[in-house]
Design a protein around this motif. Structure first.
Motif, PDB file in Angstrom:
ATOM      1  N   ASN A  47       0.806  -1.219   0.000  1.00  0.00           N
ATOM      2  CA  ASN A  47       0.000   0.000   0.000  1.00  0.00           C
ATOM      3  C   ASN A  47       0.843   1.273   0.000  1.00  0.00           C
ATOM      4  O   ASN A  47       0.294   2.371  -0.024  1.00  0.00           O
ATOM      5  CB  ASN A  47      -0.997  -0.007   1.171  1.00  0.00           C
ATOM      6  N   PHE A  49       4.836   1.794   1.163  1.00  0.00           N
ATOM      7  CA  PHE A  49       6.027   2.226   1.883  1.00  0.00           C
ATOM      8  C   PHE A  49       7.060   1.134   2.061  1.00  0.00           C
ATOM      9  O   PHE A  49       6.780  -0.051   1.917  1.00  0.00           O
ATOM     10  CB  PHE A  49       5.692   2.855   3.241  1.00  0.00           C
ATOM     11  N   VAL A  63      -1.102   5.015   9.036  1.00  0.00           N
ATOM     12  CA  VAL A  63      -0.038   4.000   9.082  1.00  0.00           C
ATOM     13  C   VAL A  63      -0.676   2.621   9.300  1.00  0.00           C
ATOM     14  O   VAL A  63      -0.966   2.219  10.422  1.00  0.00           O
ATOM     15  CB  VAL A  63       1.007   4.311  10.167  1.00  0.00           C
ATOM     16  N   LEU A  73       6.320   2.231  11.832  1.00  0.00           N
ATOM     17  CA  LEU A  73       7.295   2.571  10.788  1.00  0.00           C
ATOM     18  C   LEU A  73       8.689   2.489  11.394  1.00  0.00           C
ATOM     19  O   LEU A  73       8.941   3.033  12.475  1.00  0.00           O
ATOM     20  CB  LEU A  73       7.051   3.995  10.275  1.00  0.00           C
ATOM     21  N   MET A  79       7.619   6.727   2.353  1.00  0.00           N
ATOM     22  CA  MET A  79       6.248   6.551   1.891  1.00  0.00           C
ATOM     23  C   MET A  79       6.157   6.944   0.415  1.00  0.00           C
ATOM     24  O   MET A  79       6.859   7.857  -0.036  1.00  0.00           O
ATOM     25  CB  MET A  79       5.282   7.444   2.675  1.00  0.00           C
ATOM     26  N   PHE A  80       5.263   6.271  -0.329  1.00  0.00           N
ATOM     27  CA  PHE A  80       5.085   6.606  -1.745  1.00  0.00           C
ATOM     28  C   PHE A  80       3.710   6.163  -2.212  1.00  0.00           C
ATOM     29  O   PHE A  80       2.974   5.529  -1.454  1.00  0.00           O
ATOM     30  CB  PHE A  80       6.192   5.980  -2.599  1.00  0.00           C
ATOM     31  N   ASP A  81       3.394   6.486  -3.470  1.00  0.00           N
ATOM     32  CA  ASP A  81       2.080   6.119  -3.998  1.00  0.00           C
ATOM     33  C   ASP A  81       2.098   4.684  -4.534  1.00  0.00           C
ATOM     34  O   ASP A  81       3.146   4.036  -4.593  1.00  0.00           O
ATOM     35  CB  ASP A  81       1.631   7.116  -5.077  1.00  0.00           C
ATOM     36  N   SER A  82       0.917   4.209  -4.938  1.00  0.00           N
ATOM     37  CA  SER A  82       0.784   2.813  -5.360  1.00  0.00           C
ATOM     38  C   SER A  82       1.533   2.512  -6.657  1.00  0.00           C
ATOM     39  O   SER A  82       2.002   1.388  -6.845  1.00  0.00           O
ATOM     40  CB  SER A  82      -0.695   2.460  -5.520  1.00  0.00           C
TER      41      SER A  82
END
Lengths: 216, 218
Positions: A47, A49, A63, A73, A79-82
């Motif tokens: 999802n 990260f 989270v 974490l 963190m990043f997009d899909s």
């Protein structure tokens, strides 16, 4: 020792310092508990990260792991997009994925996403993980609750991916698949090759020296 | 141009039969205020495109339960029993797409690309009816772009121009769907003045955003 713990302990031995690892839900999430001392890995969550860790204290907004469950974490998480998440997965930037299975066959094909007429949850990220991770480890119990083998000549259930599995770890044995050959590498303590053969539907070759599963 | 809208202006933007893309992963990163507006409206025959149908009371789950949706294009339905029930009853079409393929199809739809070649699904039921191509000796499936009439997005923070910042894993599909719809509506927790978000920290540029509504919980 419970079957799941045997499997998780053995899979943990496959993970090396610095690996980026994606763990499927269920049994695979037990693996980090048994990492050898001094081995640090980075967990990827599809999802979005890198740096999944255990939940410590109260849940934090946004989270959650790939099961939607609050998690932690690790220091240095990103963190990043899909789209980025699956570029990491398909692009060979995930060293190992450990997934549960319903069936595996001697061609290294895996079925773990649906049972026609019974269970059609959707494949989520499983097909991408099995297609793209550098190494695919299937961690599953050798037989179903009804005692039927999960390791077959050919999977009868719809495939998640064809010929992508390189290691199968059960509570009875470890098999590798390389260059189209399905090979028995190890048996669990107290388990004979004959027992493994009785409970396995796939044809397999024997490693030069079939060892005992290390569960340290 | 004023992009800030009030809640009563949201409902009338939707029509029967529209295709709506939504952000979120098991409801995390889904704009729940906008989902509630859709739920209260009488809009029906919707096609939803997003990662999953969440749970009955989370994410877009309530829209599936209410029967306002006729088709979903998603990677996972397993956590919402209502989706499976309606699928079996023939009340809902479900297209299951591998998650990485789904997000790439949306990315193509939003970035002017005619499709993408992916190894995911080769040798499985996913390849049925699709063009297969070999590149460099490896087989790929041609997967086609997806677009929507409206994208509904959840962001942590927006400036008044529409530059967006997401929070942690609530980012997921949101920045990608912002490219792929004719109208982009964002629900935000926090609204700040233009210039207050460092340009290096912007995750979705304002040019993609049409409407901004402030979350009622905020």
């Amino acid at each position: 020792m419970e079957a799941k713990e045997i499997i998780a302990r053995r899979v943990a031995q496959e993970l090396k310092e610095g690996y980026v690892v994606n763990l499927g839900i269920g049994l695979p999430t037990m693996v980090p508990r048994f990492l050898p001392k001094g081995v640090n890995i980075t967990l990827q969550s599809e999802n979005g990260f890198l740096g999944l860790g255990p939940l410590e204290g109260e849940p934090m907004p946004g989270v959650v792991n790939a099961g939607g469950v609050p998690c932690g974490l690790a220091p240095g998480a990103a963190m990043f997009d899909s789209a980025t998440s699956f570029a990491l997965i398909r692009g060979g930037h995930v060293d190992v994925t450990v997934l549960g299975g319903l069936q595996v066959d001697e061609e290294g094909s895996l079925a773990n996403w649906m049972v026609p007429g019974k269970m059609v949850p959707g494949m989520g990220g499983a097909m991408d993980l099995v297609s793209g991770a550098r190494k695919v480890i299937v961690a599953m119990e050798h037989c179903t609750k009804e005692g039927e083998t999960r390791i077959l000549e050919r999977c009868s259930l719809p495939l998640t991916a064809k010929s992508r599995v390189s290691l199968v770890v059960t509570e009875l044995a470890v098999f590798s698949i390389s260059h189209g050959e399905f090979v028995l590498l190890e048996t669990a303590p107290g388990i004979s090759v004959e027992t493994v053969r009785e409970k396995t539907g796939a044809r397999f070759a024997m490693a030069d020296k079939v060892g005992e599963m290390a569960l340290a | 141009m004023n992009k800030i809208v009030q809640w009563p202006e949201i409902g009338p933007l939707f029509r029967d039969g529209m295709t709506v893309m939504f952000g979120g992963f098991m409801g995390v990163g889904t704009p729940l205020g906008i989902v509630a507006v859709l739920r209260e409206s009488r809009v029906g025959q919707l096609t939803l495109i997003g990662n999953d149908t969440a749970m009955p009371e989370a994410g877009v789950g309530p829209l599936v339960a209410s029967g306002q949706v006729s088709r979903v294009i998603v990677s996972h339905i397993g956590t919402n029993p209502a989706t499976g029930k309606k699928m079996i009853a023939g009340e809902l079409d479900v297209d299951l797409v591998p998650q990485g393929t789904l997000i790439e199809r949306i990315r193509c739809g939003g970035s002017g690309l005619g499709g993408v070649l992916t190894p995911t699904g080769v040798g499985t039921v996913v390849e049925e009816g699709k063009t297969k191509m070999a590149v460099g000796g490896k087989e790929y499936l041609l997967e086609l772009p997806l677009r929507a009439d409206i994208a509904i997005i959840k962001a942590k923070r927006a400036d008044r121009a529409g530059n967006l910042v997401y929070e942690r894993a609530a980012r997921n599909f949101n920045p990608v769907i912002a490219f792929a719809a004719d109208l982009v509506i964002v629900e935000v927790d926090e609204l700040v003045e233009v210039g207050e978000i460092d340009p290096d920290m912007v995750m979705t540029p304002a040019a993609l955003v049409d409407k901004i509504v402030l979350s009622q919980g905020a």
